[in-house]
Design a protein around this motif. Sequence first.
Motif, PDB file in Angstrom:
ATOM      1  N   GLN A 115       0.819  -1.223   0.000  1.00 39.42           N
ATOM      2  CA  GLN A 115       0.000   0.000   0.000  1.00 39.42           C
ATOM      3  C   GLN A 115       0.852   1.273   0.000  1.00 39.42           C
ATOM      4  O   GLN A 115       0.570   2.230  -0.721  1.00 39.42           O
ATOM      5  N   GLY A 116       1.916   1.280   0.787  1.00 38.44           N
ATOM      6  CA  GLY A 116       2.775   2.468   0.870  1.00 38.44           C
ATOM      7  C   GLY A 116       3.353   2.816  -0.496  1.00 38.44           C
ATOM      8  O   GLY A 116       3.446   3.997  -0.870  1.00 38.44           O
ATOM      9  N   ASP A 117       3.730   1.779  -1.255  1.00 35.52           N
ATOM     10  CA  ASP A 117       4.316   2.020  -2.580  1.00 35.52           C
ATOM     11  C   ASP A 117       3.265   2.570  -3.539  1.00 35.52           C
ATOM     12  O   ASP A 117       3.556   3.408  -4.390  1.00 35.52           O
ATOM     13  N   ILE A 118       2.018   2.070  -3.401  1.00 40.39           N
ATOM     14  CA  ILE A 118       0.941   2.586  -4.274  1.00 40.39           C
ATOM     15  C   ILE A 118       0.754   4.077  -3.991  1.00 40.39           C
ATOM     16  O   ILE A 118       0.699   4.904  -4.912  1.00 40.39           O
ATOM     17  N   ASN A 119       0.693   4.410  -2.702  1.00 38.11           N
ATOM     18  CA  ASN A 119       0.489   5.819  -2.332  1.00 38.11           C
ATOM     19  C   ASN A 119       1.575   6.688  -2.947  1.00 38.11           C
ATOM     20  O   ASN A 119       1.317   7.751  -3.502  1.00 38.11           O
ATOM     21  N   GLN A 120       2.830   6.197  -2.845  1.00 36.17           N
ATOM     22  CA  GLN A 120       3.963   6.982  -3.349  1.00 36.17           C
ATOM     23  C   GLN A 120       3.929   7.087  -4.875  1.00 36.17           C
ATOM     24  O   GLN A 120       4.197   8.142  -5.446  1.00 36.17           O
ATOM     25  N   LEU A 121       3.556   5.989  -5.515  1.00 30.97           N
ATOM     26  CA  LEU A 121       3.501   5.967  -6.982  1.00 30.97           C
ATOM     27  C   LEU A 121       2.507   7.016  -7.496  1.00 30.97           C
ATOM     28  O   LEU A 121       2.763   7.733  -8.472  1.00 30.97           O
ATOM     29  N   LEU A 122       1.374   7.121  -6.802  1.00 24.70           N
ATOM     30  CA  LEU A 122       0.356   8.109  -7.197  1.00 24.70           C
ATOM     31  C   LEU A 122       0.948   9.518  -7.127  1.00 24.70           C
ATOM     32  O   LEU A 122       0.783  10.323  -8.046  1.00 24.70           O
ATOM     33  N   PRO A 156     -14.507   3.480  -3.257  1.00 24.54           N
ATOM     34  CA  PRO A 156     -13.141   3.606  -2.727  1.00 24.54           C
ATOM     35  C   PRO A 156     -13.093   3.780  -1.206  1.00 24.54           C
ATOM     36  O   PRO A 156     -12.082   3.480  -0.581  1.00 24.54           O
ATOM     37  N   PHE A 157     -14.210   4.260  -0.624  1.00 21.77           N
ATOM     38  CA  PHE A 157     -14.194   4.520   0.814  1.00 21.77           C
ATOM     39  C   PHE A 157     -14.830   3.395   1.622  1.00 21.77           C
ATOM     40  O   PHE A 157     -15.051   3.528   2.809  1.00 21.77           O
ATOM     41  N   ILE A 158     -15.197   2.304   0.950  1.00 25.54           N
ATOM     42  CA  ILE A 158     -15.735   1.178   1.724  1.00 25.54           C
ATOM     43  C   ILE A 158     -14.761   0.021   1.619  1.00 25.54           C
ATOM     44  O   ILE A 158     -14.614  -0.591   0.550  1.00 25.54           O
ATOM     45  N   PHE A 159     -14.057  -0.222   2.685  1.00 25.93           N
ATOM     46  CA  PHE A 159     -13.003  -1.241   2.749  1.00 25.93           C
ATOM     47  C   PHE A 159     -12.068  -1.161   1.540  1.00 25.93           C
ATOM     48  O   PHE A 159     -11.653  -2.177   1.005  1.00 25.93           O
ATOM     49  N   GLY A 160     -11.783   0.073   1.118  1.00 26.56           N
ATOM     50  CA  GLY A 160     -10.984   0.226  -0.099  1.00 26.56           C
ATOM     51  C   GLY A 160      -9.657   0.922   0.137  1.00 26.56           C
ATOM     52  O   GLY A 160      -8.905   1.150  -0.804  1.00 26.56           O
ATOM     53  N   ARG A 161      -9.368   1.295   1.336  1.00 24.22           N
ATOM     54  CA  ARG A 161      -8.145   2.006   1.703  1.00 24.22           C
ATOM     55  C   ARG A 161      -7.983   3.317   0.928  1.00 24.22           C
ATOM     56  O   ARG A 161      -6.877   3.835   0.783  1.00 24.22           O
ATOM     57  N   GLY A 162      -9.121   3.801   0.414  1.00 27.17           N
ATOM     58  CA  GLY A 162      -9.084   5.057  -0.341  1.00 27.17           C
ATOM     59  C   GLY A 162      -8.624   6.206   0.544  1.00 27.17           C
ATOM     60  O   GLY A 162      -7.897   7.095   0.100  1.00 27.17           O
ATOM     61  N   GLY A 163      -9.040   6.159   1.801  1.00 28.26           N
ATOM     62  CA  GLY A 163      -8.675   7.221   2.739  1.00 28.26           C
ATOM     63  C   GLY A 163      -7.168   7.376   2.854  1.00 28.26           C
ATOM     64  O   GLY A 163      -6.627   8.481   2.831  1.00 28.26           O
ATOM     65  N   GLU A 164      -6.475   6.225   2.932  1.00 28.16           N
ATOM     66  CA  GLU A 164      -5.015   6.286   3.090  1.00 28.16           C
ATOM     67  C   GLU A 164      -4.366   6.893   1.866  1.00 28.16           C
ATOM     68  O   GLU A 164      -3.404   7.656   1.951  1.00 28.16           O
ATOM     69  N   GLU A 165      -4.904   6.522   0.684  1.00 27.70           N
ATOM     70  CA  GLU A 165      -4.290   7.008  -0.546  1.00 27.70           C
ATOM     71  C   GLU A 165      -4.427   8.521  -0.673  1.00 27.70           C
ATOM     72  O   GLU A 165      -3.477   9.202  -1.041  1.00 27.70           O
ATOM     73  N   ILE A 166      -5.600   9.048  -0.317  1.00 26.56           N
ATOM     74  CA  ILE A 166      -5.740  10.500  -0.489  1.00 26.56           C
ATOM     75  C   ILE A 166      -5.025  11.264   0.623  1.00 26.56           C
ATOM     76  O   ILE A 166      -4.646  12.401   0.432  1.00 26.56           O
ATOM     77  N   GLU A 167      -4.815  10.611   1.774  1.00 27.89           N
ATOM     78  CA  GLU A 167      -4.046  11.262   2.828  1.00 27.89           C
ATOM     79  C   GLU A 167      -2.657  11.629   2.300  1.00 27.89           C
ATOM     80  O   GLU A 167      -2.188  12.742   2.468  1.00 27.89           O
ATOM     81  N   THR A 168      -2.017  10.663   1.651  1.00 29.80           N
ATOM     82  CA  THR A 168      -0.671  10.913   1.113  1.00 29.80           C
ATOM     83  C   THR A 168      -0.727  11.999   0.037  1.00 29.80           C
ATOM     84  O   THR A 168       0.166  12.837  -0.043  1.00 29.80           O
ATOM     85  N   LEU A 169      -1.777  11.979  -0.776  1.00 31.39           N
ATOM     86  CA  LEU A 169      -1.891  13.000  -1.822  1.00 31.39           C
ATOM     87  C   LEU A 169      -2.029  14.381  -1.199  1.00 31.39           C
ATOM     88  O   LEU A 169      -1.370  15.336  -1.612  1.00 31.39           O
TER      89      LEU A 169
END
Length: 463
Positions: A279-286, A304-317
């Motif tokens: 997951q960390g690498d996906i966030n960074q890749l984005l 994306p916000f239901i058991f999708g870890r969407g929250g984590e991805e946009i946090e990094t963004l």
Amino acid sequence: MNYLPIFIDIKQKPCLVVGGGAIAYRKINLLLKAYAQVTCIAKSSCKNVAKLVNDKKIIYIERSIEPSDVNGQVLIISATNNATLNKKVSELANQNNIPVNVIDSPDLCTFIMPSIVDRSPILIAISSAGKAPVLVRIIRAKLESTLPHAYGKLAELAGNFRDQVKAKFSKIEDKRYFWEKVFSGIIAEKVFSGKIQEAKADLQAQLNNTVEAQVGAVYLVGGGPGDPDLLTFRALRLMQQADVVLYDRLVSDRVMELVRRDAQLIYVGKECDNHTVPQGDINQLLVDLAKKGRRVCRLKGGDPFIFGRGGEEIETLAENGIPFQVVPGITAASGCSTYSGIPLTHRDYSQSCRFVTGHLKDGSMNLPWHELAIEQQTIVFYMALNSVEYLSRQLILHNMRPDMPVALVEKGTTPEQKVYTTTLKELPHLVENETIHAPTLIIIGEVVKLREKLNWFDAKPMI
Ligand code: SAH
């Protein structure tokens, strides 16, 4: 061309509608939208027309039409169901050279009214010259679904900058290139997602040449449970706009077929515990891709916000100042329940519904079992195929009936959808004895019994 399409300015100009029924009401409303001064002549009026009269939006004359009524009118519409009267109105208009439209009588018309897609100030008018009105309706529906509603706002914004842009670019091609970039790029997307002020600031910055290295954007898009028909208009638009698409296993092939043909596709896996890309690498890749100016679509199964870890991805963004937007999708619970004929709530059986993850952390599920094992509630377990034994045991331990109906929906909403029904007690045996593939959703509750009655999807395939 049987007709010349034109747009007439009728602001504050007198227009006449003959007839006071439902169709007349629709036409009056259209004229009012274009700020006309409407007079309606009819012997009687429907409730809606009466309300317009009451609200002083139109002038109403309660009698039959007389020749002098057409004097000074710039446009006349006859919407009565009296053929003789319609003919008379048409003749009166023609004698006075006033454009006239008679509903459902092309021979009596000197103009016809097109079907409209309204994104004011952008207007699209469609007509088949009366040859194929149903086809016109279909075309209109297609346009309605593909043209973002905020196109009007985008045109307004462009209008406000028109003079500045004209002054800045002397060459017509430079001006055109500038606007093309605005209308199909991130500024337009900001307008579509309601960020008008940001879009305005960006446009000004572009004009002042104060734009720093061009940053792209990330669209976190819910791709729904599998059937591409369940995508939202916005999801489809962004999928077709993105330069790069990051997708995972839950996104169905048929949904993937709809991404832009020449987009770069990056598979980031995710099979329960077997994360192809952490997951960390996906966030960074984005972040990295957006910093290079790319428009990235992060396409996820369901919402994306239901058991999708969407929250984590946009946090990094957000931490990295990358513009992003999130597009909701139909979550598996919604898709699977409707496609298997199991309403998640029902007045007689269930007044609430819980979405729960069945993903085992350290071999156990830390869930409030006493809250789950209650009457009149439906529980939907995501990611629970490997933990059926544990969850069945816990629910029974917390006093749920062992014969509580359970459904497993495998690959819901796709052509391979399979539905198994069993009881809470038998659930582990079913999973052991059948070869059930991920993704599978588990629905527990009395509502599962309704499947036999309501399973329209299996009963009537729509192909
Ligand atoms: N964000 C997704 C859920 C991701 S968790 C959503 O909103 O739907 C992944 C789990 O979702 C899977 O283990 C499965 O339980 C469920 N799931 C997703 N798509 C599914 C489908 N088409 N059919 C059945 N279950 C599905």
